[in-house]
Design a protein around this motif. Sequence first.
Motif, PDB file in Angstrom:
ATOM      1  N   LEU A   1       0.761   3.490   3.778  1.00 37.57           N
ATOM      2  CA  LEU A   1       1.839   4.510   4.219  1.00 37.57           C
ATOM      3  C   LEU A   1       2.113   5.810   3.314  1.00 37.57           C
ATOM      4  N   ASP A   2       1.815   5.451   1.937  1.00 40.18           N
ATOM      5  CA  ASP A   2       2.145   6.287   0.920  1.00 40.18           C
ATOM      6  C   ASP A   2       0.844   7.285   0.942  1.00 40.18           C
ATOM      7  N   ASP A   3      -0.383   6.428   1.020  1.00 47.66           N
ATOM      8  CA  ASP A   3      -1.504   7.278   1.267  1.00 47.66           C
ATOM      9  C   ASP A   3      -1.488   8.166   2.452  1.00 47.66           C
ATOM     10  N   ALA A   4      -1.149   7.524   3.586  1.00 46.95           N
ATOM     11  CA  ALA A   4      -1.258   8.531   4.803  1.00 46.95           C
ATOM     12  C   ALA A   4      -0.204   9.471   4.739  1.00 46.95           C
ATOM     13  N   GLU A   5       0.642   9.607   3.826  1.00 43.48           N
ATOM     14  CA  GLU A   5       1.731  10.611   3.802  1.00 43.48           C
ATOM     15  C   GLU A   5       1.024  11.815   2.779  1.00 43.48           C
ATOM     16  N   ARG A   6       0.495  11.276   1.711  1.00 41.79           N
ATOM     17  CA  ARG A   6       0.036  12.203   0.636  1.00 41.79           C
ATOM     18  C   ARG A   6      -1.376  12.679   0.599  1.00 41.79           C
TER      19      ARG A   6
ATOM     20  N   ALA B   1      -8.776  10.292   5.667  1.00 43.14           N
ATOM     21  CA  ALA B   1      -8.334   9.133   4.815  1.00 43.14           C
ATOM     22  C   ALA B   1      -6.814   8.849   5.488  1.00 43.14           C
ATOM     23  N   ARG B   2      -6.041  10.086   5.860  1.00 42.51           N
ATOM     24  CA  ARG B   2      -4.734   9.830   6.297  1.00 42.51           C
ATOM     25  C   ARG B   2      -4.629   8.919   7.561  1.00 42.51           C
ATOM     26  N   THR B   3      -5.687   9.238   8.462  1.00 43.36           N
ATOM     27  CA  THR B   3      -5.713   8.333   9.780  1.00 43.36           C
ATOM     28  C   THR B   3      -6.139   6.850   9.324  1.00 43.36           C
ATOM     29  N   ARG B   4      -7.127   6.818   8.646  1.00 41.18           N
ATOM     30  CA  ARG B   4      -7.532   5.360   8.126  1.00 41.18           C
ATOM     31  C   ARG B   4      -6.426   4.522   7.502  1.00 41.18           C
ATOM     32  N   ALA B   5      -5.460   5.211   6.647  1.00 38.40           N
ATOM     33  CA  ALA B   5      -4.400   4.658   6.011  1.00 38.40           C
ATOM     34  C   ALA B   5      -3.385   4.317   7.099  1.00 38.40           C
ATOM     35  N   THR B   6      -3.056   5.254   7.925  1.00 41.16           N
ATOM     36  CA  THR B   6      -2.253   5.097   8.996  1.00 41.16           C
ATOM     37  C   THR B   6      -2.411   3.841  10.036  1.00 41.16           C
ATOM     38  N   ASN B   7      -3.600   3.696  10.416  1.00 39.92           N
ATOM     39  CA  ASN B   7      -4.300   2.697  11.120  1.00 39.92           C
ATOM     40  C   ASN B   7      -4.245   1.359  10.320  1.00 39.92           C
TER      41      ASN B   7
END
Length: 117
Positions: free
Chosen positions: A60-65, A71-77
């Motif tokens: 979630l931190d990666d998806a935010e930053r 990379a944001r989409t991958r982290a969110t999923n």
Amino acid sequence: MDGAITGKAAAHDAQGRFVSGHSEYAARKRRLAERVERLRLDYDPSPSQQMLLVVIAGHLDDAERCRSAIARTRATNAARRLLKDIPRKPLLSRPLAATDLERELWENLKRGDNTNR
């Protein structure tokens, strides 16, 4: 630093220089610890699932930053897939209070005390 905040940051002095002892690593650890606590308030994990909350908080931190949309989409999923296996707490048992006053009001409601101060 990928995803670092630009402009005035919390660990800078008035001239914009870093304050000694600050590192992006320590800031990330603080953000992850805070997010894990928020996840524990919203979800009801088993002991083995509690260890996954740290991984989920990292995603979630990666998806935010992250700067990259991929990379944001991958982290969110990844976070979404891990969270779907952890049961949520019932809505009424979640603590809604963010401040001391709200926390006190919430405790009064739980006790059945409806007096206003």
